[in-house]
Design a protein around this motif. Structure first.
Motif, PDB file in Angstrom:
ATOM      1  N   GLU A 172       1.155  -1.071  -0.154  1.00  0.00           N
ATOM      2  CA  GLU A 172      -0.336   0.288  -0.028  1.00  0.00           C
ATOM      3  C   GLU A 172       0.573   1.032  -0.664  1.00  0.00           C
ATOM      4  OE1 GLU A 172      -2.829   2.914   0.609  1.00  0.00           O
ATOM      5  OE2 GLU A 172      -2.724   0.987  -0.605  1.00  0.00           O
ATOM      6  N   GLN A 173       2.175   0.924   0.549  1.00  0.00           N
ATOM      7  CA  GLN A 173       3.315   2.041   0.960  1.00  0.00           C
ATOM      8  C   GLN A 173       3.181   2.693  -0.422  1.00  0.00           C
ATOM      9  OE1 GLN A 173       3.326   4.432   3.254  1.00  0.00           O
ATOM     10  NE2 GLN A 173       4.511   5.782   1.744  1.00  0.00           N
ATOM     11  N   ALA A 174       3.947   1.427  -1.228  1.00  0.00           N
ATOM     12  CA  ALA A 174       4.437   1.484  -2.229  1.00  0.00           C
ATOM     13  C   ALA A 174       3.275   2.052  -3.830  1.00  0.00           C
ATOM     14  CB  ALA A 174       5.073   0.171  -2.915  1.00  0.00           C
ATOM     15  N   ALA A 175       2.445   1.471  -3.629  1.00  0.00           N
ATOM     16  CA  ALA A 175       1.334   1.908  -4.258  1.00  0.00           C
ATOM     17  C   ALA A 175       1.113   3.545  -4.460  1.00  0.00           C
ATOM     18  CB  ALA A 175      -0.079   1.392  -4.437  1.00  0.00           C
ATOM     19  N   ALA A 176       1.502   4.042  -3.018  1.00  0.00           N
ATOM     20  CA  ALA A 176       0.686   5.555  -2.650  1.00  0.00           C
ATOM     21  C   ALA A 176       2.028   6.103  -3.357  1.00  0.00           C
ATOM     22  CB  ALA A 176       0.476   5.172  -0.863  1.00  0.00           C
ATOM     23  N   GLU A 177       2.935   5.896  -3.202  1.00  0.00           N
ATOM     24  CA  GLU A 177       4.097   6.705  -3.428  1.00  0.00           C
ATOM     25  C   GLU A 177       4.183   7.214  -5.283  1.00  0.00           C
ATOM     26  OE1 GLU A 177       8.348   5.693  -1.939  1.00  0.00           O
ATOM     27  OE2 GLU A 177       7.142   4.845   0.085  1.00  0.00           O
ATOM     28  N   LYS A 178       3.715   5.707  -5.787  1.00  0.00           N
ATOM     29  CA  LYS A 178       4.381   6.283  -6.953  1.00  0.00           C
ATOM     30  C   LYS A 178       2.785   6.816  -8.083  1.00  0.00           C
ATOM     31  CE  LYS A 178       3.835   2.778 -10.732  1.00  0.00           C
ATOM     32  NZ  LYS A 178       3.429   0.918 -11.736  1.00  0.00           N
ATOM     33  N   GLU A 179       1.437   6.487  -6.692  1.00  0.00           N
ATOM     34  CA  GLU A 179       0.585   7.867  -8.011  1.00  0.00           C
ATOM     35  C   GLU A 179       1.426   9.280  -6.654  1.00  0.00           C
ATOM     36  OE1 GLU A 179      -2.808   4.927  -6.202  1.00  0.00           O
ATOM     37  OE2 GLU A 179      -2.271   3.543  -7.241  1.00  0.00           O
ATOM     38  N   HIS A 180       1.975   9.517  -6.030  1.00  0.00           N
ATOM     39  CA  HIS A 180       2.293  10.878  -5.391  1.00  0.00           C
ATOM     40  C   HIS A 180       1.152  10.989  -4.402  1.00  0.00           C
ATOM     41  CE1 HIS A 180       5.495  11.664  -8.269  1.00  0.00           C
ATOM     42  NE2 HIS A 180       4.545  10.852  -8.876  1.00  0.00           N
ATOM     43  N   ARG A 181       0.233  10.155  -3.032  1.00  0.00           N
ATOM     44  CA  ARG A 181      -0.643  10.713  -2.698  1.00  0.00           C
ATOM     45  C   ARG A 181      -0.166   9.691  -1.204  1.00  0.00           C
ATOM     46  NH1 ARG A 181      -2.880   5.469  -1.493  1.00  0.00           N
ATOM     47  NH2 ARG A 181      -2.779   4.239  -2.614  1.00  0.00           N
ATOM     48  N   THR A 182      -1.068   9.994  -0.073  1.00  0.00           N
ATOM     49  CA  THR A 182      -0.480   9.619   1.423  1.00  0.00           C
ATOM     50  C   THR A 182      -1.079   8.346   1.722  1.00  0.00           C
ATOM     51  OG1 THR A 182       0.185  11.924   2.587  1.00  0.00           O
ATOM     52  CG2 THR A 182      -0.705   9.956   3.475  1.00  0.00           C
ATOM     53  N   ALA A 183      -0.705   6.979   1.966  1.00  0.00           N
ATOM     54  CA  ALA A 183      -1.146   5.887   2.227  1.00  0.00           C
ATOM     55  C   ALA A 183      -2.277   6.492   3.677  1.00  0.00           C
ATOM     56  CB  ALA A 183       0.235   4.741   2.712  1.00  0.00           C
TER      57      ALA A 183
END
Length: 365
Positions: A198-209
């Motif tokens: 989830e953290q990796a996906a949030a970083e990729k999408e430039h959002r806060t997990a």
């Protein structure tokens, strides 16, 4: 046979026997020697060492060279002759084998550890440089490693973000151990985490997990030789997200000692003007996220390697100053630094020609 001839023959045979023994007898020592130096402002193997995108960069000149040390492999055993030669040579240093490979550490284990330290030093160099520039960096506590066979195996994973332990917010890696050890072995502890995926996906999408989950782990008893305490079998560390991309392209190098020079190279590329004033500056030193410079091993070999490449100044961790100053290569000025700010101040003196004001290393520190 005349007595004189017999004596000479016996002496010759004895000398041959001693030489053979010196070659054949293995000594429990390893050797350190100067390794390559690389300009962090330049290129290595055809590509820039520091590659920055998403932020304005500026031209640089001069040298900010990181330095390295070569060491003999874990499986190599020096002969007695090689050890004696190494002790006498100026450009090498013979040390007990255990110094480089403690507790029977294998070459593979040492390489892996050095690679991990090198990766961490790059991250800390980025953080230290950006903090010095006043550029915000987001940081959080993560699971760095999970011990095989521990209570956390299969429940926590490397990269999981640790938000809370037993409902208490975690701000530093040390908070995790402090909160876990409040329990007795066998008691449950609850981790509130953001899963690594989830953290990796949030970083990729430039959002806060925002997705979190609670994980309950039953503590075990420590077995490290210290006082018994509750443990869960993880080590905690810090991860970061940066407002733009900073890549460090340098292969076949390990350990944490290039941190200071990477940080200075990043700082130079992100600021107008030249940090060095065109001078050849080399150096070494670990660096933490707050910009504190720490000691390293093999400093005597690094100063020799730097001077051989043409360095005029060598930024030296304060704790290494006394050792480095005992045999300073001719023409090299050792500059004492404790923080990245100290290094920047020293570079200002170097480029302005105010070298009399430099904090120089002495045999007393």
């Amino acid at each position: 046979m005349p007595r004189r001839t017999a004596t000479m023959l016996a002496s010759t045979l004895m000398l041959i026997a001693l030489l053979c023994a010196g070659v054949l007898i293995k000594a429990p020592y390893s050797e350190m020697s100067p390794g390559p130096t690389v300009n962090t402002l330049g290129e290595h193997d055809g590509e820039p060492v520091l590659q920055i995108s998403g932020h304005r960069t500026y031209p640089t000149d001069g040298h900010l060279n990181m330095t390295t040390v070569r060491v003999t492999s874990a499986n190599y055993r020096m002969s007695l002759v090689e050890a004696v030669y190494g002790w006498l040579a100026r450009d090498s240093k013979v040390v007990p084998h255990e110094t480089l490979y403690p507790n029977g550490k294998t070459e593979e284990e040492s390489t892996q550890e050095n690679a991990e330290e090198f990766s961490q030093s790059q991250e800390s160099a980025k953080v230290a440089a950006l903090k010095e520039l006043g550029i915000p960096v987001n940081s959080w506590v993560v699971v760095s490693t999970v011990v095989k066979g521990s209570p956390s195996e299969g429940k926590l994973h490397a990269g999981d973000v640790i938000k809370k332990v037993d409902g208490t917010a975690v701000k530093e890696p040390s908070d995790v151990a402090e909160l876990v050890t409040k329990h007795k072995p066998g008691q449950d502890v609850v981790f509130t985490i953001v899963p690594a995926k989830e953290q990796a996906a949030a970083e990729k999408e430039h959002r806060t997990a925002t997705v979190t989950k609670d994980v309950t782990i039953t503590t075990a008893t420590s077995n490290d030789g210290g006082a018994p305490r509750a443990v869960v079998g993880i080590s905690a560390g810090t991860d970061h997200t940066f407002p733009f991309t900073i890549d460090i392209k340098l292969a076949d190098v390990g350990g944490p000692s290039a941190g200071l020079m990477f940080a200075l190279g990043i700082y130079d590329k992100l600021t107008p003007g030249s940090l060095t004033g065109g001078k050849f500056v080399a150096g070494t030193g670990t660096i933490d996220d707050d910009g504190t410079v720490g000691p390293i091993g093999g400093v005597e070999m690094k100063t020799v390697g730097a001077r051989d490449k043409g360095a005029q100044y060598f930024l030296t961790p304060a704790e290494n100053c006394a050792a480095a100053a005992k045999d300073t290569p001719d023409g090299l000025t050792l500059v004492k630094v404790k923080t990245i700010s100290d290094a920047l101040d020293a570079l200002e003196d170097i480029r302005s020609g105010n070298t009399a004001d430099l904090p120089k290393c002495t045999t007393k520190g």
